[in-house]
Design an enzyme around this catalytic site. Structure first.
Site, PDB file in Angstrom:
ATOM      1  N   SER A 118      92.656  14.784  27.252  1.00 22.39           N
ATOM      2  CA  SER A 118      93.356  16.096  26.778  1.00 22.39           C
ATOM      3  C   SER A 118      92.638  17.163  27.415  1.00 22.39           C
ATOM      4  O   SER A 118      91.728  16.940  27.651  1.00 22.39           O
ATOM      5  CB  SER A 118      93.854  16.046  25.251  1.00 22.39           C
ATOM      6  N   LYS A 119      93.333  18.295  27.285  1.00 21.15           N
ATOM      7  CA  LYS A 119      92.533  19.471  27.696  1.00 21.15           C
ATOM      8  C   LYS A 119      91.262  19.954  27.143  1.00 21.15           C
ATOM      9  O   LYS A 119      90.396  20.152  27.548  1.00 21.15           O
ATOM     10  CB  LYS A 119      93.626  20.661  27.461  1.00 21.15           C
ATOM     11  N   ARG A 120      91.231  19.488  25.961  1.00 21.14           N
ATOM     12  CA  ARG A 120      90.187  19.255  25.062  1.00 21.14           C
ATOM     13  C   ARG A 120      88.814  18.813  25.581  1.00 21.14           C
ATOM     14  O   ARG A 120      87.819  19.164  25.454  1.00 21.14           O
ATOM     15  CB  ARG A 120      90.419  18.933  23.516  1.00 21.14           C
TER      16      ARG A 120
END
Ligand code: GLU
Length: 470
Positions: free
Chosen positions: A244-246
């Site tokens: 994910s973007k994280r």
């Protein structure tokens, strides 16, 4: 299969954002299989979603593919341009009684779903127009076209990665092929395009596995040959969680900007879900020779930045000086403001590269470590260099310079002079060399100092050392 029985593969991104690392791996696997088999690798931009598709995203995908070296065969196909053809197939299915017009209104469908929800049943179109006489249709009312799908039996996706994946047909409702505005659904467009492009193998992320069952229903209704499917497990972050973007660094461009080579990325992406024994270093030519679909792993692959760095260091070391100088020039050109590499700086870089490249994990590191070669004048010292350049050390620099006025400016002659000077002073060679290095580079680690003196030349070296002499 095509006439010559060679596989035809495709990468079919939706241009709604950057080319991300998962997409790049999908593209790579398709590309490798095409190159391995002598088949074709086609590119189709799935831009039917007009709201979410942007020209910038198309550009980012094309650039990303080009940077990765994943060249595609023939013209890029744009899905939206083929809408007429998609409609034509829907019309054919209608004419053959394999599709039907459904006039259910949005409100009716809402009520249907609410009733299903209330009864604890799965939410599914109930086929209310499937067998109804079209004459009952309210005249001029909008309609969608739905596939008259099989209601019993199974649809089986024969998947080279996942094995046979079975879907009970009663679980799959009559999907929409054409919307009420006459536009094709994604499901229809993909199937028609794959057929027209002669696609024999569909390798993509396993988030499309359910779609495969739906798409097969259309393929079977048309009586077309089924492609070979291979659905790739997702990529997970270093922590094992879904990417994910994280996790950062999702866009291929980010890897370029961090100084990774395309060859590194191909090797790295290959190992995200494909293996050949314990081999980690698999250059592209070798990958093309070895790649197969049987060795795609079934479980999610994990990003591992340490591996990425190790691979990059390996490929940097294996590159020749000229090519690396070009890469450094590209890093500098991307700086804000952009910097250019002069011819003389380029020559210095190439001369120092055999030693410089041994130390760099990324091109950005390489460009940074080489800065003293392309920027002229006295250096700004880092903290370690400041500590080296004591009053005493500066004194040594001055004395050493005085001794070099009459000797040829070569690494060998300079080293010899430094040795005799150190000997006469009762010092080790390093005690003389280190202050020179600090003055030349502003740092305490660098390629061999006498080589640097020669590469920089007498004038530039003297100027830099004088700036830190006493
Ligand atoms: N356009 C789809 C995506 O970007 C891929 C479709 C396919 O490969 O069939 O996820």
């Amino acid at each position: 299969m095509t006439e010559n029985h060679k596989p035809v593969l495709r990468f079919a991104p939706s241009p709604t954002g950057m080319l991300h690392i998962g997409g790049a791996r999908t593209a790579l696997f398709n590309w490798l299989y095409a190159r391995h088999t002598g088949g074709k690798f086609l590119l189709r931009i799935e831009d039917t979603d007009r709201e979410r598709s942007t020209p910038e995203a198309v550009g980012a995908i094309l650039n990303g593919m080009t940077w990765l070296g994943l060249t595609w065969d023939g013209e890029t196909v744009y899905q939206f341009a083929r809408v007429q053809r998609h409609r034509e197939i829907a019309e054919q299915l209608l004419a053959q009684g394999k599709a039907y017009r459904c006039y259910a209104t949005a409100q009716e469908l809402d009520e249907m779903r609410a009733a299903q929800r209330a009864a604890g049943k799965p939410i599914r179109y109930d086929g209310r127009w499937r067998d109804r006489d079209p004459n009952e249709a309210p005249s001029g009312a909008p309609f969608v076209v739905r596939l008259k799908a099989q209601q019993s039996g199974e649809t089986i996706v024969h998947d080279v990665v996942q094995g046979d994946v079975r879907f009970a047909n009663e679980q799959l409702d009559d999907m929409v092929l054409l919307r009420s505005d006459g536009n094709p659904t994604y499901m229809l467009a993909v199937v028609v395009d794959d057929y027209d492009m002669g696609i024999t193998h569909i390798i993509r992320g396993d988030d499309h596995l359910n779609n495969a069952a739906r798409q097969l229903q259309i393929i079977q209704a048309m009586g077309w040959l089924e492609p070979v499917y291979g659905h790739l497990p997702l990529i997970h972050g270093p922590d094992g969680a879904k990417l994910s973007k994280r996790h950062g660094a999702l866009a291929v461009e980010a890897y370029r900007d961090m100084g990774y080579l395309p060859e590194t990325m191909r090797n790295y992406l290959l190992r995200l879900g494909w293996s050949h024994g314990n081999d980690e270093i698999i250059p592209t030519a070798q990958a093309i020779e070895w790649f197969n679909l049987e060795s795609v792993g079934k479980s999610p692959a994990r990003l591992d930045f340490k591996k990425l760095d190790n691979l990059n260091a390996h490929y940097i070391r294996s590159m020749d000086g000229r090519a690396l100088a070009d890469e450094v020039a590209a890093v500098l050109a991307r700086k804000e403001p952009p910097q250019t590499l002069s011819q003389s700086a380029r020559a210095r870089l190439i001369a120092a590269m055999p030693s410089l490249k041994e130390r760099a994990k990324t091109l950005v590191e390489l460009a940074d470590a080489a800065e003293f070669l392309y920027a002229d004048g006295a250096r700004i010292l880092d903290d370690a260099a400041k500590r080296v350049l004591t009053e005493e050390a500066r004194g040594l620099n001055g004395e050493f310079l005085a001794l070099t006025a009459q000797i040829p400016w070569t690494a060998a002659a300079l080293e010899e002079k430094a040795r005799s000077f150190a000997g006469a002073k009762g010092l080790k060679l390093g005690q003389v060399a280190q202050p020179i290095r600090a003055a030349l580079t502003g740092r305490t680690t660098s390629p061999p100092v006498f080589a640097i003196l020669e590469i920089l030349g007498r004038e530039e070296s003297v100027a830099r050392i004088e700036a830190y002499s006493a």
